[in-house]
Design an enzyme around this catalytic site. Structure first.
Site, PDB file in Angstrom:
ATOM      1  N   HIS A 104     -28.474 -13.624 -41.406  1.00 27.56           N
ATOM      2  CA  HIS A 104     -29.025 -14.298 -42.577  1.00 27.56           C
ATOM      3  C   HIS A 104     -28.184 -15.531 -42.864  1.00 27.56           C
ATOM      4  CE1 HIS A 104     -30.545 -10.166 -42.934  1.00 27.56           C
ATOM      5  NE2 HIS A 104     -31.628 -10.778 -43.377  1.00 27.56           N
ATOM      6  N   ASP A 142     -29.450  -8.901 -36.270  1.00 26.64           N
ATOM      7  CA  ASP A 142     -29.868  -9.413 -37.567  1.00 26.64           C
ATOM      8  C   ASP A 142     -28.894 -10.483 -38.050  1.00 26.64           C
ATOM      9  OD1 ASP A 142     -31.736  -9.340 -39.513  1.00 26.64           O
ATOM     10  OD2 ASP A 142     -31.013  -7.541 -40.509  1.00 26.64           O
ATOM     11  N   CYS A 176     -30.934  -7.471 -45.142  1.00 23.73           N
ATOM     12  CA  CYS A 176     -30.916  -8.639 -46.020  1.00 23.73           C
ATOM     13  C   CYS A 176     -30.378  -8.363 -47.433  1.00 23.73           C
ATOM     14  CB  CYS A 176     -32.283  -9.305 -46.067  1.00 23.73           C
ATOM     15  SG  CYS A 176     -33.698  -8.213 -46.070  1.00 23.73           S
ATOM     16  N   HIS A 235     -33.862 -15.627 -42.737  1.00 24.62           N
ATOM     17  CA  HIS A 235     -33.731 -14.366 -41.999  1.00 24.62           C
ATOM     18  C   HIS A 235     -33.987 -14.684 -40.530  1.00 24.62           C
ATOM     19  CE1 HIS A 235     -34.499 -11.869 -45.760  1.00 24.62           C
ATOM     20  NE2 HIS A 235     -34.925 -13.072 -46.119  1.00 24.62           N
ATOM     21  N   ARG A 295     -36.020   3.525 -39.916  1.00 28.50           N
ATOM     22  CA  ARG A 295     -37.353   3.422 -40.515  1.00 28.50           C
ATOM     23  C   ARG A 295     -38.148   4.664 -40.149  1.00 28.50           C
ATOM     24  NH1 ARG A 295     -38.487  -3.082 -39.291  1.00 28.50           N
ATOM     25  NH2 ARG A 295     -36.592  -3.779 -40.378  1.00 28.50           N
ATOM     26  N   LYS A 304     -42.934 -17.139 -41.999  1.00 29.51           N
ATOM     27  CA  LYS A 304     -42.026 -16.957 -40.874  1.00 29.51           C
ATOM     28  C   LYS A 304     -42.605 -17.569 -39.606  1.00 29.51           C
ATOM     29  CE  LYS A 304     -43.864 -12.309 -39.930  1.00 29.51           C
ATOM     30  NZ  LYS A 304     -43.559 -10.930 -39.508  1.00 29.51           N
ATOM     31  N   GLN A 309     -30.375  -4.023 -34.497  1.00 33.35           N
ATOM     32  CA  GLN A 309     -31.034  -5.322 -34.436  1.00 33.35           C
ATOM     33  C   GLN A 309     -30.003  -6.436 -34.510  1.00 33.35           C
ATOM     34  OE1 GLN A 309     -34.997  -5.823 -36.364  1.00 33.35           O
ATOM     35  NE2 GLN A 309     -33.919  -7.207 -37.721  1.00 33.35           N
TER      36      GLN A 309
END
Length: 701
Positions: A446, A444, A395, A571, A424, A525, A442
């Site tokens: 946005h 991912d 992000c 997100h 991570r 979320k 991922q």
């Protein structure tokens, strides 16, 4: 010799009795004595001012009670005796509340049952962990000093308790003993009692336990901490808990392990015992049945058997994706890229490394720095060190892309998607096959949009989720995760974001629940949980609303009035981690892949070497048409080839011999032994094309 042995046995028994008396006096009786004294003191100081209060139920109906007297459990029993016996916990003004703790003012009240709400399950399992803590003290307190550490519920279902047992190790055979002790506390049906303690009282009550003392000393001056008592057991706990232990009709300890305290590999190891519990025995039996099936579906075993991935000690916590495993993930990406083209997404790539400054600006430094991989610092021209980390999320990088050029309201929404690797620093004890990795990829994305566009964009995300999950036959449930402690931003922005999501969830017509306090630190979320073929839940997709990052990165666009305005960020992930989703799919399908995503779609088997050339032609044509086809020209007989192809997991087996060669056709059988009509290669390719583009779940079975 016999006399000496007898003397040793008697000495050990005397020692055990002394230890048990010491444990009773130094721990149990001391704790109970402090609790009793404090309870008397608090009762004497209790204010006696009572008033009538209005209690509003979820259906809008109202009932009345008395402040500091009426409890949620009493309200539940007025609805029906059966309901009162089944309700686990209350939501009072959307906050979790013990059923037997009196209400204090006008409020909204929602009563939650175990089978209907995930929050109720967590409370049920948290209460069960206290029974396990009691059992650990009872079983080992006669042998060693028992220092209980932590006993939470776990997201996958059940609970655990960590305990420092000095040199003692919990053994497999100890689990049944712990079962017996917890069952006795269930039969006693003792109440859970809550008490607020000052720091001084809490320190006195738990002075024997350095872990508890450390927690208490971190409290600010003047703050209080809560504790719960059931029977002779007392523990620090935020709660809430069940009214009584007798509600736990079925409980079992499932496994034990040694873990590092707080996941820190440099800390000493403590003992962890896992357990599971339910309101009735039939649910426990069903749970064990599912666990047995899960062992047979274990993605680590199937992944090895089908050569999809492997792990190596030289790269702990990271998966080596083999060709057939990557084929599955690439099919998932192909689906998403097709959807992205249709839905107006743009795929981007951002760097893998960023300076510490970025994470401080985004707020991740405060909330996430311990989970990042930090690289060797780079000296700047001023001689100061500049810390660099591998990115754990995309992000902030997407914010930089948005901010790299000017935008008009006509440009919005801008939808950025990325598939690059994230890293991570997960504790070694939490790593588990593909379900938790240190490096993962991922899906991912946005979405930068106006406030007016939030509803349409979130609804479109939910439509994409529905389409993606239907391909695999997944049912799913939705949770609204609200503002957590330690969040950033003002309460007004959070309330606005939560209300937007509530409105959207209500419009779906689907059932959803609230997961109080589990939102991201920057916004609320919607989390989606899928149910796999053997009834387990997995949290996968997430849609998060963010009013905070646009402020932190000073993002803006020109509105229709020519003024600068902040965008909102959504997100969004559909499958989540591709590696984790691969693990879920393996266990959901048990390795029996739907044709469109199968890494082994067709095995071409000539009856004899006389027809190898024709088989090669068939196989090459299939590959050129985008199929994963392989050729078996080994010298084993046809039945052996077919058996090996079925064991390897091929969806279809194409057999060619004299008849097929002379008629320019192919005979095809499925993995289950069924036959398709003999047909031309072109017709067969069309059949396979329809299966692939239709993305039909279980089409080959």
């Amino acid at each position: 010799m016999v006399a000496a042995a007898t003397g040793l046995t008697l000495a050990l028994r005397r020692s055990a009795r002394i230890l048990y008396r010491s444990y009773r006096q130094d721990v149990l009786q001391h704790r109970l004595s402090v609790w009793s004294d404090e309870a008397i003191k608090q009762k004497q100081n209790l204010a006696k001012s009572y008033s009538h209060i209005r209690i509003t139920l979820p259906d809008g109906k109202q009932t009345f009670g008395s402040s500091h007297i009426t409890t949620p459990l009493e309200v539940a029993k007025t609805i029906s005796k059966q309901f009162g016996n089944e309700v686990v916990v209350a939501l009072v003004n959307n906050s979790l509340w013990d059923l037997n703790v009196p209400l204090v003012s006008d409020c909204s009240l929602k009563l939650l049952k175990f089978n209907d709400d995930p929050l109720a399950k967590k409370v049920f399992w948290h209460s069960s962990s206290h029974l396990l803590g009691y059992a650990i003290e009872q079983l080992y307190g006669t042998e060693v000093s028992v220092q209980l550490y932590n006993g939470p519920p776990i997201d996958e279902g059940g609970f655990f308790y960590d305990a420092d047992l000095t040199s003692k190790t919990v053994k497999q055979e100890d689990l049944q003993k712990l079962d017996t002790i917890t069952a006795s506390l269930v039969r006693e049906n003792v109440p859970f009692e809550r008490m607020e303690l000052t720091v001084d009282v809490a320190l006195e009550m738990f002075k024997y336990n350095p872990y508890k003392v450390d927690i208490i000393k971190k409290l600010d001056v003047g703050k209080k901490i809560s504790a719960y008592k059931c029977g002779d057991f007392i523990d620090l706990c935020r709660g809430p808990h069940l009214p009584r232990t007798g509600m736990i009709k079925a409980i079992a300890m499932t496994r034990q392990s040694s873990v590092h305290k707080s996941g820190d590999n440099d800390s000493e190891q403590i003992q962890r015992v896992y357990g599971i519990s339910f309101p009735n025995t039939s649910q426990l039996k069903e749970w064990f049945k599912i666990k047995l099936e899960a062992k047979e579906h274990d993605h680590r075993l199937i992944g090895k058997k089908q050569t999809l991935f492997f792990f190596h000690h030289l790269s702990p916590g990271n998966a080596f994706l083999l060709p057939h495993g990557l084929r599955i993930i690439n099919k998932l990406k192909d689906f998403l890229r097709e959807e992205y083209r249709n839905r107006g997404y743009q795929e981007v790539e951002t760097p893998l490394t960023f300076n510490q400054e970025l994470w401080m600006q985004s707020g991740h430094w405060e909330h996430y720095s311990d989970d990042m991989f930090w690289l060797q610092s780079d000296l700047q021209e001023n001689g100061k060190a500049n810390s660099v980390s591998l990115k754990p999320m995309n992000c902030p990088g997407h914010c930089l892309i948005f901010d790299s050029e000017l935008h008009s309201y006509r440009d919005l929404p801008i939808r950025l998607a990325e598939f690059t690797a994230l890293h991570r620093d997960e504790p070694s004890g939490s790593l588990s096959g593909l379900t938790r990795l240190r490096q993962f990829h991922q899906d991912d994305a946005h979405i930068f949009c106006t406030k007016d566009q939030i509803g349409q964009e979130v609804r479109d995300c939910l439509k994409l989720v529905d389409k993606a999950y239907s391909m695999f036959g997944f049912d799913y449930t939705m949770k609204l995760s609200t503002r957590p402690s330690g969040s950033i931003g003002d309460a007004t922005a959070w309330e606005e974001a939560e209300n937007r999501l509530i409105e959207i969830l209500n419009d779906t017509g689907k059932r959803w629940s609230v997961n109080d306090g589990d939102g991201a630190f920057y916004g609320p979320k919607i989390d989606l949980l899928i149910q796999d073929a053997i009834g387990r839940s997995h949290q996968t997709a997430t849609i998060q609303l963010d009013f905070q990052l646009p402020k932190r990165f000073n993002l803006s666009y020109m509105n229709s009035s020519g003024e600068l305005e902040r965008p909102v960020i959504i997100h969004r992930a559909i499958f989540g981690s591709f590696e984790r989703f691969l693990g879920i799919l393996i266990e959901h399908t048990a390795g029996d892949w739907p044709f469109w995503i199968s890494p082994r779609q067709v095995s071409v088997c000539p009856i004899s070497e006389l027809y190898n050339d024709y088989a090669i032609k068939i196989c090459d044509t299939m590959r050129k048409n985008g199929l994963y086809a392989d050729l078996d020209v080994s010298d084993v007989n046809l039945n052996r080839k077919i058996r090996l192809s079925r064991l390897a997991g091929y969806s279809y087996i194409a057999v060619v011999g004299k008849d097929e060669f002379t008629t320019n056709t192919v005979t095809v059988r499925t993995r289950t032994g069924d036959f398709l009509p003999r047909q031309s290669l072109s017709d067969l390719l069309q059949y396979f094309h329809n299966l692939s583009t239709g993305r039909v779940y279980l089409s080959n079975r």
